[in-house]
Design an enzyme around this catalytic site. Structure first.
Site, short mmCIF file in Angstrom:
data_model
loop_
_atom_site.label_atom_id
_atom_site.label_comp_id
_atom_site.label_asym_id
_atom_site.label_seq_id
_atom_site.Cartn_x
_atom_site.Cartn_y
_atom_site.Cartn_z
CG LEU A 120 -1.83 -1.19 1.44
CD1 LEU A 120 -2.66 -0.91 2.60
CD2 LEU A 120 -2.91 -1.04 0.34
CG ASP A 121 0.51 4.30 -2.92
OD1 ASP A 121 1.29 3.36 -3.55
OD2 ASP A 121 -0.54 4.77 -3.52
CE LYS A 122 5.34 8.81 4.78
NZ LYS A 122 6.18 9.92 4.50
NE ARG A 219 -2.16 8.14 -5.00
CZ ARG A 219 -0.87 8.41 -4.51
NH1 ARG A 219 -0.24 7.38 -4.28
NH2 ARG A 219 -0.64 9.61 -4.69
#
Length: 296
Positions: A120-122, A219
């Protein structure tokens, strides 16, 4: 038959690409001799396999709290908070989820990427599964490749999309800005299914289901159809955010949460499901948006 084909039959718990790499590294011998993946076998040869597990020796174990929603001998399911980096990288050698995992389960140091099979992105919160054995890791990777892992996200986006839809658009590196991803003809196949759960005058709460797992997929796809995620610093430019009415739309991260995860257990094959509630900061955002849109 080629030696890599034979190995794939003898050792189905390992991926064929991994077996081929071990052959190239000289970790497979036939009658005591190193071979290449295309070498032919005729039957009766003696094969020796010395698995090299590619441990991530550069990561240090750190006592960092983790929210564990499920754990057994094969799996660990983490509910990752926003702000926690998953894997060490340039400028993030410490303080990551991998560092925390190595402290909680030191045996993970023997696995590629400490058992991490997806990320997962930060600044994305929510559920993420980690393998605790090489067999479990291979199973999870194969499930991801065959698109049988269920991953459901909640996102707050700008505007009001169609009630539901599927976005099929290839994703690759942005041709000019290499730190960004984009919909490009040369990109890899990417499919996102979505449906609107709630909407206001200039925002929507959207459920997204991933069929593929490309970097920044939700996104990029939502921005591609004109409905970028609120707070997204990369795909929702500040000037676009400033055009939204009121101040309720301000958010310090992309409003994205991995809310549900489903997969087959690597040991017994049972279908497992986990859910994560919407985190407090996204709940607060939704309350502000509802209040901002309420008649006065």
């Amino acid at each position: 038959m080629r030696v890599d084909q034979v190995l794939a039959r003898l050792f189905p718990e390992f991926s064929r690409s991994r077996l081929q790499e071990w052959v190239r590294q000289g970790l497979v011998t036939v009658d005591g001799n190193a071979v290449v993946p295309s070498a032919k076998l005729w039957g009766g040869e003696g094969i020796r396999l010395i698995p090299l597990l590619e441990p991530d020796g550069g990561a240090l174990a750190e006592d960092i709290p983790l929210s564990v929603v499920y754990e057994d001998a094969a799996l660990i399911v983490i509910d990752k908070p926003a702000g926690l980096v998953v894997h060490p990288g340039s400028g993030n050698r410490a303080g990551t989820m991998m560092n925390a995992l190595l402290h909680r389960a030191p045996e993970l140091s023997a696995l590629p990427r400490a058992g991490i099979v997806h990320r997962l992105d930060k600044d994305t919160s929510g559920l993420l599964v980690v393998a605790r054995s090489l067999v479990a890791q291979v199973s999870l990777v194969r499930q991801l490749q065959s698109r049988t892992v269920g991953r459901t996200y909640l996102a707050v986006v700008a505007g009001v999309p169609d009630a539901s839809g599927s976005i099929e658009a290839p994703i690759g590196r942005h041709p000019q800005q290499r730190t960004k991803m984009a919909v490009v003809p040369s990109g890899k196949s990417a499919v996102t299914h979505y449906r609107v759960l709630e909407q206001g005058t200039a925002w929507s709460l959207v459920e997204c289901r991933l069929e593929t797992g490309r970097t920044h997929q939700i996104r990029v796809h939502m921005a591609h159809i004109g409905h970028a995620l609120l707070g997204d610093p990369v795909y929702f430019p500040r000037q676009a955010a400033r055009r939204l009415p009121g101040t309720a739309y301000a958010f310090p991260r992309q409003a994205l949460h991995a809310a549900a995860l489903a997969l087959e257990h690597p040991v017994d094959g049972s279908r497992c499901h986990w859910h994560s509630p919407v985190p407090a900061d996204m709940r607060d955002l939704l309350e502000r948006l509802r209040t901002d849109a309420a008649p006065r």
